[in-house]
Write a protein that holds these residues in place. Structure first.
Motif, PDB file in Angstrom:
ATOM      1  N   ILE A 144      32.967  43.089  25.581  1.00  9.92           N
ATOM      2  CA  ILE A 144      31.696  42.625  26.121  1.00  9.92           C
ATOM      3  C   ILE A 144      31.949  42.113  27.528  1.00  9.92           C
ATOM      4  CG2 ILE A 144      29.675  41.161  25.749  1.00  9.92           C
ATOM      5  CD1 ILE A 144      30.263  43.115  23.452  1.00  9.92           C
ATOM      6  N   VAL A 145      31.213  42.638  28.492  1.00  9.82           N
ATOM      7  CA  VAL A 145      31.330  42.225  29.890  1.00  9.82           C
ATOM      8  C   VAL A 145      30.072  41.429  30.211  1.00  9.82           C
ATOM      9  CG1 VAL A 145      31.689  43.008  32.256  1.00  9.82           C
ATOM     10  CG2 VAL A 145      32.610  44.348  30.345  1.00  9.82           C
ATOM     11  N   VAL A 181      36.408  40.093  25.588  1.00 10.05           N
ATOM     12  CA  VAL A 181      35.351  39.464  26.388  1.00 10.05           C
ATOM     13  C   VAL A 181      35.833  39.342  27.825  1.00 10.05           C
ATOM     14  CG1 VAL A 181      33.887  37.427  26.710  1.00 10.05           C
ATOM     15  CG2 VAL A 181      34.513  38.146  24.390  1.00 10.05           C
ATOM     16  N   ILE A 182      35.016  39.840  28.754  1.00  8.37           N
ATOM     17  CA  ILE A 182      35.292  39.724  30.185  1.00  8.37           C
ATOM     18  C   ILE A 182      34.130  38.995  30.842  1.00  8.37           C
ATOM     19  CG2 ILE A 182      35.581  40.977  32.366  1.00  8.37           C
ATOM     20  CD1 ILE A 182      36.905  43.232  30.815  1.00  8.37           C
ATOM     21  N   LYS A 183      34.444  37.947  31.603  1.00 12.98           N
ATOM     22  CA  LYS A 183      33.401  37.222  32.351  1.00 12.98           C
ATOM     23  C   LYS A 183      33.242  37.855  33.727  1.00 12.98           C
ATOM     24  CE  LYS A 183      34.227  33.013  33.921  1.00 12.98           C
ATOM     25  NZ  LYS A 183      34.400  31.541  33.936  1.00 12.98           N
ATOM     26  N   VAL A 184      32.005  38.029  34.135  1.00  8.74           N
ATOM     27  CA  VAL A 184      31.736  38.628  35.446  1.00  8.74           C
ATOM     28  C   VAL A 184      30.896  37.660  36.267  1.00  8.74           C
ATOM     29  CG1 VAL A 184      29.768  39.923  34.481  1.00  8.74           C
ATOM     30  CG2 VAL A 184      30.749  40.602  36.670  1.00  8.74           C
ATOM     31  N   GLU A 185      31.356  37.400  37.481  1.00  7.36           N
ATOM     32  CA  GLU A 185      30.645  36.518  38.396  1.00  7.36           C
ATOM     33  C   GLU A 185      30.338  37.263  39.682  1.00  7.36           C
ATOM     34  OE1 GLU A 185      32.243  32.067  37.215  1.00  7.36           O
ATOM     35  OE2 GLU A 185      33.328  33.196  38.771  1.00  7.36           O
ATOM     36  N   LYS A 204      36.988  38.391  35.046  1.00  9.72           N
ATOM     37  CA  LYS A 204      38.052  37.570  34.478  1.00  9.72           C
ATOM     38  C   LYS A 204      38.117  37.813  32.976  1.00  9.72           C
ATOM     39  CE  LYS A 204      39.729  32.842  33.843  1.00  9.72           C
ATOM     40  NZ  LYS A 204      39.451  31.395  34.062  1.00  9.72           N
ATOM     41  N   THR A 205      39.275  38.249  32.496  1.00  9.28           N
ATOM     42  CA  THR A 205      39.448  38.505  31.067  1.00  9.28           C
ATOM     43  C   THR A 205      39.540  37.185  30.306  1.00  9.28           C
ATOM     44  OG1 THR A 205      40.563  40.611  31.466  1.00  9.28           O
ATOM     45  CG2 THR A 205      40.898  39.580  29.309  1.00  9.28           C
ATOM     46  N   ILE A 206      38.626  36.988  29.370  1.00  7.37           N
ATOM     47  CA  ILE A 206      38.618  35.790  28.522  1.00  7.37           C
ATOM     48  C   ILE A 206      39.365  36.070  27.213  1.00  7.37           C
ATOM     49  CG2 ILE A 206      37.175  34.071  27.374  1.00  7.37           C
ATOM     50  CD1 ILE A 206      36.945  34.076  30.435  1.00  7.37           C
TER      51      ILE A 206
END
Length: 198
Positions: free
Chosen positions: A88-89, A108-112, A122-124
């Motif tokens: 999930i991005v 889970v990948i965080k996208v800013e 950023k890979t969570i």
């Protein structure tokens, strides 16, 4: 002059473009890998935003800051049945809820989005193999004629054209190993001249 700048809201299109360029560049450059946008699952009942098919079928689902997660639980249920890996991005406002409701094998990948529009990932949590793949649901990725061809490879000849798709998929689940089915799906995807099922 107000020097404070808010971070930009993210959109599906902005995240998708950056994901292809930054995260999936190696996969795009690999001739043995297929990368697809908007792959239909369960004959279109759900779609995964991006699918990467090589040794596994790995889905990437995008949740921008403008999205809501009202359908996410039902989507997860389909992804659990149909995909071997899932990432999930998501925008920062969704990360906590996604971590709370998604299984441990789900990446889970965080996208800013920065003030100048730059996209940062950023890979969570890294993805691992989904232990709950449903072979019948996985076989739904095949068109009927492709399912019949696979069953013929296993020596089945009689009355295949008279069976409905569900019956064919159940026969595949009874005869094929998962790695064999994934290899067949990849082979058929690479040969499709059109993505409209007949």
């Amino acid at each position: 002059m107000n020097m404070q700048r808010k971070f930009m809201q993210s959109t599906d299109a902005l995240i998708r473009e950056a994901l292809h360029k930054k995260i999936l560049q190696h996969q795009h450059n690999c001739p043995q890998t297929i990368v697809l946008d908007e792959l239909g699952l369960a004959h279109g009942k759900n779609r995964i935003d991006i699918a990467v098919i090589n040794g596994d079928i790995h889905g990437y689902e995008i949740k921008s800051s403008k999205d809501n997660l009202s359908r996410f639980i039902s989507q997860l249920d389909q992804y659990r049945k149909s995909l071997q890996k899932l990432t999930i991005v998501a925008a920062p406002n969704h990360i906590d809820e996604i971590l709370n409701v998604s299984p441990d094998w789900c990446g889970v990948i965080k996208v800013e989005i920065g003030p100048r529009g730059g996209v940062k990932f950023k890979t969570i949590r890294r993805p691992s193999k989904n232990p709950s793949v449903d072979m019948v649901e996985l076989a739904h990725l095949l068109w009927k004629k492709e399912a019949i061809e696979l069953l013929q490879e296993y020596g089945m000849k009689s009355n295949l054209n008279n069976k409905n798709r569900k019956a064919l998929y159940e026969e595949i689940a009874n005869h094929a190993k998962m790695e064999e089915l994934v290899a067949w799906i990849k082979n058929k995807f690479s040969k499709r001249e059109t993505w409209r099922a007949v």
